[in-house]
Design a protein around this motif. Structure first.
Motif: not given
Length: 135
Positions: A62-70, A72-76, A119-121
């Motif tokens: 799985x992966x987590x993305x920041x949607x602060x800029x909807x 342009x999801x940013x991989x966390x 903390x997606x690890x």
């Protein structure tokens, strides 16, 4: 497409061939694809909590993305759990994932894993519940 979630004025669509599609739905009569995002594997399931988008990609984990800029999801970050992630759900600060593994034609096993979502690890894994079923 395998999964879809709506967050504000954007739809996030998991497509096993294209990856993660971001669609602006602010004008419902003219939705517009604004981004295609590569993921670690073939995305299948999605969950959103606050400004975090979770994507399960089968054996890739799985992966987590920041949607602060909807648009342009940013991989966390993310993690491979060692098995195919069959589903996920987020709620508050927790991410719940489920896994499935076929052992024989009549036996399968699975696990439910719980992670701290900020903390997606794998090191953020809090608990693992194993399940085994025979048909």
């Amino acid at each position: 497409p395998r999964g879809i979630v709506i967050h504000g004025t954007h739809a996030y669509i998991a497509d096993m061939m294209m990856g993660l599609a971001v669609v602006d739905i602010s004008n419902a009569s003219a939705p517009t694809v604004v981004a295609l995002v590569d993921t670690a594997g073939a995305p299948q399931h999605l969950s959103v909590s606050d400004d975090l988008l979770w994507v399960s990609s089968g054996a890739a984990g799985f992966e987590a993305f920041d949607l602060s800029d909807p648009a342009k999801p940013k991989l966390l970050g993310g993690a491979s759990t060692g098995r195919a992630v069959a589903g996920l759900r987020s709620r508050g600060d927790l991410l719940w994932t489920s896994e499935h593994e076929v052992i024989t034609a009549s036996t399968s096993s699975g696990r439910v894993l719980v992670f701290l979502s900020r903390s997606p690890t794998m090191s953020s894994k809090m608990v693992s519940v194993s399940l085994r079923m025979s048909l």
